[in-house]
Design a protein around this motif. Structure first.
Motif, PDB file in Angstrom:
ATOM      1  N   LEU A  95      -6.878   8.182  34.498  1.00 42.77           N
ATOM      2  CA  LEU A  95      -7.588   9.435  34.266  1.00 42.77           C
ATOM      3  C   LEU A  95      -7.095  10.036  32.958  1.00 42.77           C
ATOM      4  O   LEU A  95      -5.897  10.088  32.715  1.00 42.77           O
ATOM      5  N   CYS A  96      -8.011  10.460  32.109  1.00 42.62           N
ATOM      6  CA  CYS A  96      -7.605  11.036  30.829  1.00 42.62           C
ATOM      7  C   CYS A  96      -8.704  11.953  30.302  1.00 42.62           C
ATOM      8  O   CYS A  96      -9.739  12.135  30.937  1.00 42.62           O
ATOM      9  N   TRP A  97      -8.472  12.522  29.130  1.00 43.46           N
ATOM     10  CA  TRP A  97      -9.452  13.423  28.516  1.00 43.46           C
ATOM     11  C   TRP A  97     -10.781  12.729  28.287  1.00 43.46           C
ATOM     12  O   TRP A  97     -11.830  13.348  28.377  1.00 43.46           O
ATOM     13  N   ASP A  98     -10.738  11.440  27.958  1.00 39.59           N
ATOM     14  CA  ASP A  98     -11.987  10.709  27.753  1.00 39.59           C
ATOM     15  C   ASP A  98     -12.849  10.746  29.013  1.00 39.59           C
ATOM     16  O   ASP A  98     -14.070  10.839  28.941  1.00 39.59           O
ATOM     17  N   SER A  99     -12.197  10.667  30.171  1.00 34.55           N
ATOM     18  CA  SER A  99     -12.935  10.750  31.435  1.00 34.55           C
ATOM     19  C   SER A  99     -13.630  12.094  31.550  1.00 34.55           C
ATOM     20  O   SER A  99     -14.830  12.168  31.841  1.00 34.55           O
ATOM     21  N   LEU A 100     -12.868  13.165  31.314  1.00 36.61           N
ATOM     22  CA  LEU A 100     -13.427  14.510  31.426  1.00 36.61           C
ATOM     23  C   LEU A 100     -14.561  14.714  30.425  1.00 36.61           C
ATOM     24  O   LEU A 100     -15.616  15.250  30.774  1.00 36.61           O
ATOM     25  N   CYS A 101     -14.353  14.266  29.197  1.00 37.00           N
ATOM     26  CA  CYS A 101     -15.402  14.406  28.175  1.00 37.00           C
ATOM     27  C   CYS A 101     -16.665  13.647  28.587  1.00 37.00           C
ATOM     28  O   CYS A 101     -17.775  14.150  28.440  1.00 37.00           O
ATOM     29  N   GLY A 102     -16.492  12.444  29.102  1.00 36.86           N
ATOM     30  CA  GLY A 102     -17.639  11.660  29.548  1.00 36.86           C
ATOM     31  C   GLY A 102     -18.392  12.337  30.680  1.00 36.86           C
ATOM     32  O   GLY A 102     -19.623  12.373  30.690  1.00 36.86           O
ATOM     33  N   TRP A 103     -17.655  12.908  31.633  1.00 40.71           N
ATOM     34  CA  TRP A 103     -18.311  13.584  32.754  1.00 40.71           C
ATOM     35  C   TRP A 103     -19.060  14.810  32.275  1.00 40.71           C
ATOM     36  O   TRP A 103     -20.176  15.086  32.724  1.00 40.71           O
ATOM     37  N   LEU A 104     -18.450  15.573  31.379  1.00 37.46           N
ATOM     38  CA  LEU A 104     -19.125  16.765  30.860  1.00 37.46           C
ATOM     39  C   LEU A 104     -20.383  16.396  30.092  1.00 37.46           C
ATOM     40  O   LEU A 104     -21.397  17.080  30.181  1.00 37.46           O
ATOM     41  N   GLN A 105     -20.326  15.314  29.340  1.00 38.99           N
ATOM     42  CA  GLN A 105     -21.504  14.899  28.594  1.00 38.99           C
ATOM     43  C   GLN A 105     -22.623  14.473  29.520  1.00 38.99           C
ATOM     44  O   GLN A 105     -23.794  14.697  29.230  1.00 38.99           O
TER      45      GLN A 105
END
Length: 187
Positions: free
Chosen positions: A115-125
């Motif tokens: 789990l990382c920021w890339d995950s969060l960014c992808g979900w938000l997008q």
């Protein structure tokens, strides 16, 4: 927790779906459940910054969050479009703040592979929140919303969520067959 991994994942997915319920009490309880899930995950990551084996409690919880993250983001934002959305702002902001804290913490440890920021960014997008935010911060829209993102941490996140809920309060939401939504979440 390890033995009931699949049941926990299913319960988390169902809580994400229930957070969109028109019944305010059911929605708030579902959001509270997910918030507690984040608390447990944060505790485990803080206690062991070295990523433990796949059969540890912390790894199971973080893996569930990683797999369910896109559905979680979609349902939280969808919940903020419905009736009594403003009553969900605080709990939604708190939950998303915990998710951001967990992603930030994982980013700096051996947990980054899960789990990382890339995950969060992808979900938000995937919820299209990123383009809405950028649109509100550029050109004439920026002048129409003076002081829109002033403040720190949780207050800022809460303001963004409240603004989102208020600006979409009277927008008719498309009908989504709940059986389709459940199948999509569980597949």
């Amino acid at each position: 927790i390890v033995a009931s991994r699949s049941l926990l994942e299913l319960s988390f997915q169902k809580a994400a779906i229930c957070s969109t319920a028109m019944h305010q009490g059911a929605a708030l309880v579902a959001i509270s459940y997910m918030s507690c899930f984040f608390d447990a995950s944060l505790t485990d990551v803080l206690e062991s910054p070295e990523c433990p084996s796949d059969e540890s409690r912390g790894a199971v919880l973080v893996q569930i969050l990683a797999r369910c993250g896109e559905g979680l983001m979609f349902n939280v934002f969808y919940a903020l479009l419905g009736v009594s959305a403003l009553s969900r702002v605080h709990k939604s902001a708190t939950m998303l703040q915990k998710l951001a804290a967990l992603c930030s913490l994982c980013e700096r440890t051996m947990w980054k592979g899960i789990l990382c920021w890339d995950s969060l960014c992808g979900w938000l997008q995937t919820t299209d929140a990123a383009s809405d935010y950028l649109h509100s911060r550029t050109g004439d829209n920026c002048r129409n919303h003076p002081g829109y993102m002033q403040g720190k941490g949780g207050r800022t996140l809460k303001r963004v969520i409240r603004d989102f809920a208020e600006s979409h309060r009277n927008v008719p939401t498309p009908y989504i067959d709940s059986r389709w939504s459940c199948r999509q979440q569980l597949s």
